[in-house]
Motif scaffolding. Structure first.
Motif, PDB file in Angstrom:
ATOM      1  N   ARG A  73     -45.943 128.240 -14.455  1.00 11.65           N
ATOM      2  CA  ARG A  73     -47.354 127.875 -14.404  1.00 11.65           C
ATOM      3  C   ARG A  73     -47.528 126.415 -14.794  1.00 11.65           C
ATOM      4  O   ARG A  73     -47.050 125.968 -15.826  1.00 11.65           O
ATOM      5  N   TRP A  74     -48.197 125.665 -13.960  1.00 17.83           N
ATOM      6  CA  TRP A  74     -48.405 124.237 -14.196  1.00 17.83           C
ATOM      7  C   TRP A  74     -49.845 123.952 -14.593  1.00 17.83           C
ATOM      8  O   TRP A  74     -50.129 123.405 -15.641  1.00 17.83           O
ATOM      9  N   MET A  75     -50.803 124.411 -13.766  1.00 19.41           N
ATOM     10  CA  MET A  75     -52.212 124.190 -14.068  1.00 19.41           C
ATOM     11  C   MET A  75     -53.010 125.442 -13.739  1.00 19.41           C
ATOM     12  O   MET A  75     -52.737 126.115 -12.744  1.00 19.41           O
ATOM     13  N   SER A  76     -54.003 125.736 -14.599  1.00 18.70           N
ATOM     14  CA  SER A  76     -54.892 126.875 -14.368  1.00 18.70           C
ATOM     15  C   SER A  76     -56.328 126.368 -14.374  1.00 18.70           C
ATOM     16  O   SER A  76     -56.782 125.787 -15.368  1.00 18.70           O
ATOM     17  N   PHE A  77     -57.028 126.597 -13.264  1.00 14.42           N
ATOM     18  CA  PHE A  77     -58.426 126.199 -13.167  1.00 14.42           C
ATOM     19  C   PHE A  77     -59.344 127.395 -13.412  1.00 14.42           C
ATOM     20  O   PHE A  77     -60.321 127.308 -14.129  1.00 14.42           O
ATOM     21  N   ILE A  83     -52.000 126.687 -10.118  1.00 13.46           N
ATOM     22  CA  ILE A  83     -50.976 125.931  -9.394  1.00 13.46           C
ATOM     23  C   ILE A  83     -49.665 126.076 -10.142  1.00 13.46           C
ATOM     24  O   ILE A  83     -49.575 125.771 -11.334  1.00 13.46           O
ATOM     25  N   ASP A  84     -48.664 126.572  -9.425  1.00 11.83           N
ATOM     26  CA  ASP A  84     -47.341 126.763  -9.999  1.00 11.83           C
ATOM     27  C   ASP A  84     -46.382 125.716  -9.442  1.00 11.83           C
ATOM     28  O   ASP A  84     -46.581 125.163  -8.366  1.00 11.83           O
ATOM     29  N   MET A  85     -45.330 125.457 -10.186  1.00 10.02           N
ATOM     30  CA  MET A  85     -44.193 124.676  -9.713  1.00 10.02           C
ATOM     31  C   MET A  85     -42.982 125.590  -9.787  1.00 10.02           C
ATOM     32  O   MET A  85     -42.869 126.402 -10.708  1.00 10.02           O
ATOM     33  N   GLY A  86     -42.087 125.452  -8.823  1.00 13.23           N
ATOM     34  CA  GLY A  86     -40.930 126.328  -8.853  1.00 13.23           C
ATOM     35  C   GLY A  86     -39.996 126.090  -7.698  1.00 13.23           C
ATOM     36  O   GLY A  86     -40.042 125.044  -7.038  1.00 13.23           O
ATOM     37  N   VAL A  87     -39.116 127.065  -7.453  1.00 12.10           N
ATOM     38  CA  VAL A  87     -38.165 126.988  -6.343  1.00 12.10           C
ATOM     39  C   VAL A  87     -38.275 128.268  -5.530  1.00 12.10           C
ATOM     40  O   VAL A  87     -38.406 129.367  -6.066  1.00 12.10           O
ATOM     41  N   LEU A  88     -38.233 128.099  -4.210  1.00 14.99           N
ATOM     42  CA  LEU A  88     -38.281 129.216  -3.275  1.00 14.99           C
ATOM     43  C   LEU A  88     -36.980 129.191  -2.477  1.00 14.99           C
ATOM     44  O   LEU A  88     -36.696 128.218  -1.776  1.00 14.99           O
ATOM     45  N   ILE A  89     -36.210 130.259  -2.600  1.00 17.58           N
ATOM     46  CA  ILE A  89     -34.928 130.348  -1.916  1.00 17.58           C
ATOM     47  C   ILE A  89     -35.041 131.394  -0.806  1.00 17.58           C
ATOM     48  O   ILE A  89     -35.223 132.578  -1.064  1.00 17.58           O
TER      49      ILE A  89
END
Length: 639
Positions: A73-77, A83-89
């Protein structure tokens, strides 16, 4: 399996960028090249390990390739807007990890020889690492907002590398042109992202591309001008992809981007950045396909076909070898786009999707080879122009053979990688849109012709007398050429339909021999015509160009599309729109503000004596005020 470690793949180039950038004046140039190359080798090793684990160990369950997501979790409005940051494989992200790290590593090794002695050597490797970080972050993104962040970082990296020779006005102009044109395209991308989020409530790729999810099943809830808002959003998102991938009419920045160092052209403008638009459409393919019967996907197909045709025609007439390759790139990316546009979703019907990704993979190898080969040629003769070349096969034997392999591959000659991937595209086009198929076959013939026009003009043609005898490039440049030459053959023998499909399920793809024969025949005609015109010096090329008259002139001047943009910019936007606004700003807004300011100054001049600081003035004012008040009181008392 936990793929969290894949976050290191982009973070390693980021660390290299910071290390080289901060210590720019402290690290010796040779050391910076080693640091950059070793860092990319580490990322490359992790990418290949990831591909092995995904495709051969844990990725496939009950015949279906799985998707692995790790998010933070990066930002919550709000409760829903996060808005999340991460990796999608998944299949295409792993494939892109291979493409980006492989080409980037090869370019790093090649650049150690090509950039030797350049005063900006360390800075160059820092910028390469920044670009690689940005591109890897883009392909691993889990949501639209994250991909947009890295999308813009890729644009910044491109700007820095195109304008690397910042003392050259042409390089500065090219960097600005690329940045500005893609900004207009990215504005559409941003608006499309916001529309998608507003009506679906999510940025997340997994939710957006779920065939049974709300983003797809509820697409018809709101419409505008006869189309659903989701369709409009997808068209706007494709606008961003078209800008980054240099599709018509947003392609004008790509030829000028050749002002950057040749390794940049190989990395950014052949194999990685310019395919970001293709990757974006592929990432959102389910939305494009299922929403409103694929209306937006039809636009993708036609833009790809038109771009492929226009770029191939222009490439026939250019004399700067890097610009020929730039238009070739635009044409081949058009192939990838049209393949996505004519694709269905499952099994053999999803052939176009697989073919697009297959061609993206093979093209990255042979086009990087062509650009790096061009760099070796330019390194030898110190010129970009065909008229300054000829007979170089005697001086550059390794460059000659490897360049020939790449030319054969892109021309679709059987046995080479380009033949296999291009054949799948032609089959998909034939099955779904005959007009696009015929355009694709015609472009295949043009591709073979202009590539062998280039080949014969450089390595055969007239034996020129060179002021400085050309010589083969150092091993740091020729070894990457040989590796890419091997990949330009071997990549075609990968059974791509077993690994990359739209519905995540493998299928068996087979050559369509009648269609393959037609494509090969057209390609051979192109090669034979180029042989006749350019193998030996003769007057035929001039006669042919004169025979085409104004069509040749228009193609040589790139159909005057740049001039149209300049006319619109200068004569309409600047002169008709900006000038009146500038007059209003200067004469009305500025004058109003000046009047307010002057009034304040005048008033202050008049009343500043009230605060003179003299005790006698204040005493006089006090006594006078008291007398006036007393008189008013007495007057009111008498009345």
């Amino acid at each position: 399996m936990d793929f969290t470690y894949t976050i290191l793949i982009p973070l390693i180039p980021l660390a290299i960028f910071l290390l080289l950038g901060i210590n720019y004046n402290k690290i010796k140039p040779a050391v910076s090249g080693v640091i950059g190359s070793l860092g990319l080798f580490t990322s490359l090793s992790l990418a290949y390990y990831t591909a092995y684990q995904y495709f051969f160990v844990v990725g496939k369950v009950d015949g279906v390739y799985q998707t692995f997501v790790q998010k933070w979790r990066w930002m919550s409005f709000t409760d829903t807007l996060v808005i999340d940051m991460g990796v999608l494989i998944d299949q295409i992200s792993v494939m892109m990890l291979i493409v980006v790290t492989t080409i980037s590593f090869v370019v790093h090794i090649y650049s150690r020889g090509y950039m030797k002695g350049d005063p900006g050597y360390t800075k160059f490797f820092a910028f390469l690492s920044l670009f690689t970080f940005s591109m890897l972050g883009l392909v691993l993104a889990t949501n639209l907002f994250q991909i947009y962040i890295f999308w813009e970082l890729v644009g910044v990296s491109s700007f820095l590398l195109i304008g690397f020779y910042y003392t050259k006005p042409s390089a500065v102009a090219a960097a600005k042109k690329a940045f500005i044109v893609t900004r207009f395209a990215d504005l559409g991308f941003l608006i499309g992202i916001l529309i998608i989020e507003f009506y679906t409530g999510t940025f997340d790729f997994m939710e957006l591309t779920n065939p049974e999810g709300a983003a797809i099943t509820n697409w018809a809830s709101t419409s505008f001008m006869g189309l659903s808002v989701t369709t409009w959003a997808l068209i706007l998102i494709f606008m961003g992809g078209a800008g980054k991938s240099a599709m018509f009419p947003l392609h004008i920045w790509l030829p000028d981007a050749m002002e950057g160092p040749t390794p940049v052209s190989a990395l950014i403008h052949a194999a990685t950045m310019v395919v970001a638009g293709v990757y974006l459409v592929a990432r959102l393919f389910n939305l494009y396909y299922f929403v409103e019967d694929g209306f937006a996907l039809n636009i993708v197909a036609w833009v790809g076909a038109i771009s492929a045709l226009i770029a191939a025609i222009i490439a026939l007439t250019q004399t700067d070898i890097k610009r020929v390759l730039a238009f070739s790139t635009m044409s081949q990316i058009g192939y990838m786009m049209l393949a996505l546009g004519v694709s269905n979703y499952d099994g053999h019907e999803g052939l176009g999707y697989m073919a697009s990704m297959f061609h993206l993979f093979t093209h990255s190898m042979f086009k990087a080879l062509l650009f790096l080969g061009a760099g070796s040629i330019i390194h030898a003769v110190h010129s970009n122009y065909l008229q300054d070349m000829g007979g170089l096969r005697k001086y550059l034997p390794i460059t000659h053979i490897t360049f020939l392999i790449a030319a054969l591959s892109i021309s679709g000659v059987p046995g080479f990688a380009g033949f296999f991937s291009k054949d799948e595209i032609l089959v998909a086009a034939y099955e779904h849109n005959k007009i696009i198929y015929f355009i694709s076959v015609f472009v295949a013939g043009l591709t073979a012709f202009y590539m062998f026009r280039l080949y014969f003009g450089i390595f055969w043609g007239k034996d020129k007398t060179y002021e400085h005898l050309p010589h083969e490039s150092p091993k740091s440049m020729t070894i990457p050429l040989m590796f890419l030459a091997f990949m330009s053959v071997a990549a075609g023998y990968i059974h791509f339909s077993e690994y990359i499909t739209a519905d995540h399920q493998s299928f068996k793809a087979h050559l369509n021999y009648p269609l393959a024969a037609i494509a090969v025949g057209v390609g051979l005609i192109g090669i034979i015509v180029a042989y006749i015109l350019y193998k030996k010096p003769n007057e035929l090329p001039d006669k042919v160009s004169k025979a085409f008259g104004s069509l040749y002139t228009w193609a040589y001047h790139k159909f005057y599309i740049d001039e149209v943009y300049m006319f619109i910019t200068k004569q309409i936007i600047f002169k008709r729109v900006s000038t009146p606004f500038a007059w209003f700003d200067k004469k009305v807004v500025d004058k109003t503000m000046d009047l307010v300011g002057d009034s304040v100054v005048t008033t202050s001049e008049k009343i500043k004596g009230l605060q003179s600081g003299k005790v006698q003035d204040y005493a006089f004012a006090f006594v006078a005020g008291a007398v006036v008040l007393a008189m008013i009181f007495i007057y009111n008392w008498i009345i």
